[in-house]
Design a protein around this motif. Structure first.
Motif, PDB file in Angstrom:
ATOM      1  N   LEU A 142     -11.480  57.380 -74.654  1.00 37.03           N
ATOM      2  CA  LEU A 142     -11.522  55.958 -74.310  1.00 37.03           C
ATOM      3  C   LEU A 142     -12.093  55.761 -72.915  1.00 37.03           C
ATOM      4  O   LEU A 142     -12.892  54.852 -72.671  1.00 37.03           O
ATOM      5  N   LYS A 143     -11.711  56.620 -72.001  1.00 40.96           N
ATOM      6  CA  LYS A 143     -12.211  56.531 -70.625  1.00 40.96           C
ATOM      7  C   LYS A 143     -13.716  56.722 -70.599  1.00 40.96           C
ATOM      8  O   LYS A 143     -14.436  55.994 -69.912  1.00 40.96           O
ATOM      9  N   ARG A 144     -14.201  57.689 -71.381  1.00 37.97           N
ATOM     10  CA  ARG A 144     -15.641  57.917 -71.438  1.00 37.97           C
ATOM     11  C   ARG A 144     -16.371  56.697 -71.999  1.00 37.97           C
ATOM     12  O   ARG A 144     -17.409  56.284 -71.479  1.00 37.97           O
ATOM     13  N   ALA A 145     -15.828  56.121 -73.069  1.00 39.33           N
ATOM     14  CA  ALA A 145     -16.461  54.948 -73.673  1.00 39.33           C
ATOM     15  C   ALA A 145     -16.419  53.747 -72.733  1.00 39.33           C
ATOM     16  O   ALA A 145     -17.390  52.975 -72.641  1.00 39.33           O
ATOM     17  N   ASN A 146     -15.312  53.576 -72.027  1.00 37.40           N
ATOM     18  CA  ASN A 146     -15.188  52.469 -71.078  1.00 37.40           C
ATOM     19  C   ASN A 146     -16.225  52.535 -69.970  1.00 37.40           C
ATOM     20  O   ASN A 146     -16.711  51.508 -69.489  1.00 37.40           O
ATOM     21  N   ASN A 147     -16.558  53.748 -69.555  1.00 37.19           N
ATOM     22  CA  ASN A 147     -17.497  53.934 -68.447  1.00 37.19           C
ATOM     23  C   ASN A 147     -18.949  53.978 -68.890  1.00 37.19           C
ATOM     24  O   ASN A 147     -19.853  54.000 -68.061  1.00 37.19           O
TER      25      ASN A 147
END
Length: 381
Positions: free
Chosen positions: A27-32
Motif C-alpha cells: 500500500l505504501k508503494r502504491a500511495n507513493n
C-alpha cells in the motif's frame, strides 16, 4: 448520471475495498507511485505497464523525456497496486462515467517483456475500476492474443499506429504489414479499431495517405486518429540521418527546438486532408485520441464537440443546481455561478475550488472546466 458527491463516495468505496486486498508495505508503494498523483492529460490518465521501448522509432520522444530507448522493463506495481494507485489519485473519477484511461504512451504495452504486466493491468481495470480505456500499439497482435485480451476487457478502444507503408522510420518495430494484420485480428474479436496516424510527418507520411487509409479500411479499421509530430533537436537529427528532407518539417515550426523541449509542428492542412479522405472512404475521422476513446464507448467528449459543434448536443446534460449544491457541501462556497457553453463549464466562486474537483467534474460531464476565484484562474485544459 452520477453527481460529484456520488463520484467521490464511489471512489472511497473502491479505495477501501482495494485497501483490504493489499498488504501494508505494498500500500505504501502504491500511495507513493505517480499514478496516484498525476493530473490527467487531454487523452485521460496515462497508465504505464512498462518503462522504455526498444523499437527505436526515429520520431519517438521518450528518449528526450529520459526514458530508456534501448530496453523495456515491466512497471513495478502489480495490477492490484495499480488499481489502488489510480483510485487514490484525487484527480481521477472511477467507473464508466469516470476519467478516461490511456495505455501506450511511453512503452509498447504488448511487447513480450511486459505483456503479462499489461494483461494484469487490463484485468485490474476491468475488475475494479471499470473506466473507459484506450490502448495504442505498434505490436503484432495475433488472433489468440486478441481473444485473450477480449476475455479480460470486453470493451476497449484500440489504436494501431501505422504512419507509412515501408516502416523505415521504425527500424525495430513489427512491419506495417503485420500491424495491418493486428487491425484485422482485433476487429475479428469485436473491438472497434482505429488507425493511429501519429505522427503525420510532412514529406513522408503525407505522400502515402491514400494508400494508408485504404489499407486500414480493408483490414477492418473503422476510423483514423490523426496526430501531430513533436520534434526536439535530437529527433530532427535522427530524421535527417534517416534520409528525410527536413525542409518539409522545419517550414512548419514556429521556432526551432533547442535541447529536449518538444515543439509541435503545424499540420492542420494535413489533418484536413485526412478528414476528407476519411469522408470519401467511409471512415470515422477522430481529431484526437480522446475523441476516438469516447466514440468507441458510444460517447462524446470535449474534443469531439470542439471539432464538430453538431456533437455538442450529445454531451451529458449538466445539472447546474446539483453541481452548485455539491460544491457548497464540499468546500463551503457562498457566492457561486456556473455557466455551460458547448464543451466548457465555467465556475465563478468567492472560494478557492481545489483543482482535483475540476478534473472530477470534467470526467462526469465530459467538458473542460475553468474556475475563477478572485482573479485567479484554474483550468483542466
Amino acid at each position: 448520471m452520477a453527481s460529484l458527491l456520488e463520484v467521490i463516495e464511489h471512489k472511497r468505496k473502491v479505495l477501501n475495498h482495494l485497501k483490504n486486498l493489499i498488504s501494508n508495505d505494498r500500500l505504501k508503494r502504491a500511495n507513493n507511485d505517480y499514478h496516484a498523483k498525476r493530473e490527467p492529460r487531454d487523452c485521460g490518465l496515462t497508465i504505464h505497464p512498462g518503462i522504455g521501448c526498444v523499437y527505436e522509432c526515429t520520431y519517438c520522444y521518450i528518449k528526450d523525456m529520459g526514458f530508456p530507448f534501448d530496453k523495456i522493463s515491466p512497471y513495478p506495481l502489480t495490477g492490484l497496486e495499480l488499481a489502488y494507485a489510480v483510485s487514490k489519485n484525487p484527480n481521477v473519477a472511477l467507473g464508466k462515467e469516470g476519467t478516461y484511461l490511456a495505455i501506450g504512451s511511453i512503452t509498447e504495452p504488448f511487447h513480450p517483456a511486459i505483456l503479462n504486466r499489461t494483461l494484469e493491468y487490463f484485468k485490474a481495470i476491468s475488475t475494479y475500476l471499470k473506466n473507459h480505456t484506450q490502448v495504442s500499439t505498434k505490436a503484432y497482435i495475433s488472433l489468440k492474443l486478441a481473444k485473450d485480451l477480449r476475455s479480460l476487457m470486453p470493451r476497449l478502444s484500440v489504436l494501431v499506429t501505422i504512419i507509412d507503408i515501408d516502416g523505415r522510420l521504425e527500424p525495430k518495430a513489427p512491419s506495417p504489414k503485420l500491424r495491418f494484420e493486428s487491425i484485422a485480428n482485433l476487429s475479428k474479436v469485436g473491438y472497434r479499431v482505429a488507425l493511429f496516424l501519429r505522427p503525420i510527418i510532412p514529406g513522408h507520411s503525407d505522400r502515402v495517405l491514400n494508400e494508408l487509409l485504404e489499407l486500414a479500411k480493408s483490414y477492418g479499421a473503422e476510423g483514423v486518429v490523426a496526430g501531430t509530430l513533436r520534434v526536439t533537436k535530437d529527433i530532427l537529427e535522427r530524421l535527417r540521418d534517416a534520409g528525410l528532407d527536413l525542409s518539409y518539417i522545419v517550414s512548419r515550426l514556429r521556432r526551432l527546438p533547442s535541447g529536449r523541449k518538444q515543439i509541435p509542428i503545424m499540420i492542420s492542412d494535413l489533418k484536413g486532408r485526412v478528414a476528407k479522405l476519411c469522408d470519401r472512404l467511409g471512415l470515422n475521422y477522430y481529431p484526437t485520441a480522446c475523441a476516438a476513446n469516447a466514440s468507441h464507448y458510444d460517447e462524446v467528449c470535449w474534443d469531439s464537440c470542439k471539432f464538430n459543434r453538431e456533437l455538442c448536443d450529445e454531451l451529458p446534460n449538466v445539472d447546474v443546481d446539483e453541481l452548485r449544491n455539491s460544491l457548497r457541501e464540499l468546500i463551503g462556497v457562498r457566492e457561486l455561478s456556473i455557466s455551460v457553453e458547448d464543451w466548457l463549464i465555467v465556475i465563478k466562486s468567492d472560494t478557492y475550488i481545489p483543482k482535483n474537483y475540476l478534473y472530477l467534474i470534467q470526467a462526469i460531464y465530459k467538458r473542460h472546466v475553468i474556475a475563477k476565484t478572485r482573479g485567479k484562474v484554474l483550468s483542466t485544459m
